[in-house]
Enzyme design. Structure first.
Site, PDB file in Angstrom:
ATOM      1  N   THR A 170     -47.513  46.608  24.106  1.00  0.00           N
ATOM      2  CA  THR A 170     -47.522  45.494  23.141  1.00  0.00           C
ATOM      3  C   THR A 170     -46.971  45.924  21.785  1.00  0.00           C
ATOM      4  O   THR A 170     -46.150  45.223  21.184  1.00  0.00           O
ATOM      5  CB  THR A 170     -48.964  44.976  22.961  1.00  0.00           C
ATOM      6  OG1 THR A 170     -49.519  44.689  24.242  1.00  0.00           O
ATOM      7  CG2 THR A 170     -49.003  43.746  22.080  1.00  0.00           C
ATOM      8  N   ASN A 227     -42.459  40.983  19.207  1.00  0.00           N
ATOM      9  CA  ASN A 227     -42.183  42.058  20.165  1.00  0.00           C
ATOM     10  C   ASN A 227     -41.303  41.613  21.327  1.00  0.00           C
ATOM     11  O   ASN A 227     -41.351  42.181  22.414  1.00  0.00           O
ATOM     12  CB  ASN A 227     -43.490  42.715  20.622  1.00  0.00           C
ATOM     13  CG  ASN A 227     -44.428  41.732  21.309  1.00  0.00           C
ATOM     14  OD1 ASN A 227     -44.082  40.567  21.486  1.00  0.00           O
ATOM     15  ND2 ASN A 227     -45.597  42.196  21.694  1.00  0.00           N
ATOM     16  N   ARG A 252     -39.454  46.391  24.567  1.00  0.00           N
ATOM     17  CA  ARG A 252     -40.109  46.402  23.248  1.00  0.00           C
ATOM     18  C   ARG A 252     -39.697  47.616  22.421  1.00  0.00           C
ATOM     19  O   ARG A 252     -39.517  47.505  21.206  1.00  0.00           O
ATOM     20  CB  ARG A 252     -41.617  46.287  23.439  1.00  0.00           C
ATOM     21  CG  ARG A 252     -42.010  44.835  23.815  1.00  0.00           C
ATOM     22  CD  ARG A 252     -43.360  44.739  24.404  1.00  0.00           C
ATOM     23  NE  ARG A 252     -43.863  43.356  24.424  1.00  0.00           N
ATOM     24  CZ  ARG A 252     -45.010  42.996  24.995  1.00  0.00           C
ATOM     25  NH1 ARG A 252     -45.759  43.904  25.598  1.00  0.00           N
ATOM     26  NH2 ARG A 252     -45.398  41.734  24.978  1.00  0.00           N
ATOM     27  N   GLU A 312     -49.354  30.379  34.178  1.00  0.00           N
ATOM     28  CA  GLU A 312     -48.317  30.315  33.137  1.00  0.00           C
ATOM     29  C   GLU A 312     -47.033  29.664  33.672  1.00  0.00           C
ATOM     30  O   GLU A 312     -46.377  28.893  32.954  1.00  0.00           O
ATOM     31  CB  GLU A 312     -48.057  31.733  32.600  1.00  0.00           C
ATOM     32  CG  GLU A 312     -49.270  32.258  31.831  1.00  0.00           C
ATOM     33  CD  GLU A 312     -49.134  33.704  31.368  1.00  0.00           C
ATOM     34  OE1 GLU A 312     -48.110  34.365  31.666  1.00  0.00           O
ATOM     35  OE2 GLU A 312     -50.059  34.177  30.675  1.00  0.00           O
ATOM     36  N   ARG A 348     -44.198  44.222  33.305  1.00  0.00           N
ATOM     37  CA  ARG A 348     -44.949  44.878  32.223  1.00  0.00           C
ATOM     38  C   ARG A 348     -44.356  46.260  31.952  1.00  0.00           C
ATOM     39  O   ARG A 348     -44.290  46.690  30.804  1.00  0.00           O
ATOM     40  CB  ARG A 348     -46.439  45.001  32.578  1.00  0.00           C
ATOM     41  CG  ARG A 348     -47.174  43.700  32.870  1.00  0.00           C
ATOM     42  CD  ARG A 348     -47.701  42.918  31.714  1.00  0.00           C
ATOM     43  NE  ARG A 348     -48.303  43.636  30.641  1.00  0.00           N
ATOM     44  CZ  ARG A 348     -48.813  43.018  29.562  1.00  0.00           C
ATOM     45  NH1 ARG A 348     -48.799  41.683  29.461  1.00  0.00           N
ATOM     46  NH2 ARG A 348     -49.326  43.696  28.576  1.00  0.00           N
ATOM     47  N   HIS A 394     -42.665  38.289  26.417  1.00  0.00           N
ATOM     48  CA  HIS A 394     -43.992  38.094  27.022  1.00  0.00           C
ATOM     49  C   HIS A 394     -43.881  38.328  28.513  1.00  0.00           C
ATOM     50  O   HIS A 394     -42.875  37.959  29.127  1.00  0.00           O
ATOM     51  CB  HIS A 394     -44.493  36.659  26.791  1.00  0.00           C
ATOM     52  CG  HIS A 394     -45.661  36.315  27.685  1.00  0.00           C
ATOM     53  ND1 HIS A 394     -46.958  36.645  27.342  1.00  0.00           N
ATOM     54  CD2 HIS A 394     -45.719  35.751  28.927  1.00  0.00           C
ATOM     55  CE1 HIS A 394     -47.753  36.260  28.348  1.00  0.00           C
ATOM     56  NE2 HIS A 394     -47.038  35.722  29.311  1.00  0.00           N
ATOM     57  N   PHE A 413     -55.039  37.270  14.538  1.00  0.00           N
ATOM     58  CA  PHE A 413     -53.598  37.023  14.473  1.00  0.00           C
ATOM     59  C   PHE A 413     -53.174  35.717  15.133  1.00  0.00           C
ATOM     60  O   PHE A 413     -51.983  35.417  15.202  1.00  0.00           O
ATOM     61  CB  PHE A 413     -52.831  38.205  15.098  1.00  0.00           C
ATOM     62  CG  PHE A 413     -53.199  38.513  16.543  1.00  0.00           C
ATOM     63  CD1 PHE A 413     -52.667  37.762  17.590  1.00  0.00           C
ATOM     64  CD2 PHE A 413     -54.055  39.552  16.842  1.00  0.00           C
ATOM     65  CE1 PHE A 413     -52.999  38.043  18.906  1.00  0.00           C
ATOM     66  CE2 PHE A 413     -54.391  39.848  18.167  1.00  0.00           C
ATOM     67  CZ  PHE A 413     -53.848  39.078  19.201  1.00  0.00           C
ATOM     68  N   LYS A 449     -38.880  35.977  23.295  1.00  0.00           N
ATOM     69  CA  LYS A 449     -39.513  35.414  22.105  1.00  0.00           C
ATOM     70  C   LYS A 449     -38.496  35.139  20.978  1.00  0.00           C
ATOM     71  O   LYS A 449     -37.361  35.632  21.020  1.00  0.00           O
ATOM     72  CB  LYS A 449     -40.615  36.373  21.629  1.00  0.00           C
ATOM     73  CG  LYS A 449     -41.787  36.485  22.624  1.00  0.00           C
ATOM     74  CD  LYS A 449     -42.919  37.331  22.049  1.00  0.00           C
ATOM     75  CE  LYS A 449     -44.078  37.428  23.026  1.00  0.00           C
ATOM     76  NZ  LYS A 449     -45.205  38.217  22.454  1.00  0.00           N
ATOM     77  N   TYR A 480     -51.399  30.477  24.397  1.00  0.00           N
ATOM     78  CA  TYR A 480     -52.110  31.666  23.898  1.00  0.00           C
ATOM     79  C   TYR A 480     -53.585  31.372  23.647  1.00  0.00           C
ATOM     80  O   TYR A 480     -54.232  32.069  22.865  1.00  0.00           O
ATOM     81  CB  TYR A 480     -51.433  32.187  22.632  1.00  0.00           C
ATOM     82  CG  TYR A 480     -50.234  33.078  22.912  1.00  0.00           C
ATOM     83  CD1 TYR A 480     -50.355  34.218  23.706  1.00  0.00           C
ATOM     84  CD2 TYR A 480     -48.982  32.793  22.377  1.00  0.00           C
ATOM     85  CE1 TYR A 480     -49.270  35.042  23.963  1.00  0.00           C
ATOM     86  CE2 TYR A 480     -47.880  33.618  22.623  1.00  0.00           C
ATOM     87  CZ  TYR A 480     -48.046  34.746  23.419  1.00  0.00           C
ATOM     88  OH  TYR A 480     -46.977  35.559  23.664  1.00  0.00           O
TER      89      TYR A 480
END
Ligand code: ADP
Ligand code: MG
Length: 140
Positions: free
Chosen positions: A93, A114, A104, A128, A87, A117, A59, A11, A51
């Protein structure tokens, strides 16, 4: 466990701080292989589409603006049980809840910024991957 694929984004908070390599190292050290990668600027349409499941969340508009605030690196990752593995490497998150050594915990600035993704299911991974990559861009 089967070798599967997942989709990752490094990100804007991470690219801004020159952490592209550091984030990728954690993925590789965790047993994932980058089989496709490109550095892009997300359009509003891409960020909102990607998203879309969060459209009703408070948010959402901040998240879309954040994802457009700098370059991102979109990647296809391959490995044993890739979705769960990624993950686990990313962590929770909210970085405050993320385990020691995760991306993270190590790098995130906030619950929004964070750093990474990762897809949450094999089904969403395929959606995706197809959202950002043509078949001939996934080169192994
Ligand atoms: P994850 O990325 O861990 O799958 P979600 O799918 O729930 O988490 O949320 C997508 C992204 O939206 C998060 O990674 C984060 O950037 C942002 N986000 C999630 N929850 C919040 C929140 N409460 N406030 C601000 N941003 C959030
Ligand atoms: Mg998610």
């Amino acid at each position: 466990m089967a070798v599967t694929r997942t989709f990752s984004i490094i990100k804007p908070d991470a690219t801004r701080r020159n952490l592209t390599g550091a984030v990728t190292s954690k993925l590789e050290e965790g047993g994932l292989r980058v089989i496709a990668s490109k550095r892009i600027r997300m359009s509003k349409e891409q960020a909102e589409g990607f998203y879309g499941v969060h459209r009703e969340r408070p948010f959402f508009s901040d998240l879309v603006a954040f994802m457009m605030s700098g370059p991102v690196v979109v990647q296809v990752l391959e490995g044993e049980d890739a979705v769960k593995r990624n993950r686990d490497i990313m962590g929770a998150t909210n970085p405050a809840d993320a385990a020691e050594g995760t991306i993270r915990k190590s790098f995130a600035e906030s619950i929004e910024a964070n750093s990474a993704h990762g897809s949450d299911s094999d089904e969403n991974a395929k959606i995706e991957i197809d959202f950002f990559f043509a078949a001939d861009e996934i080169v192994g």
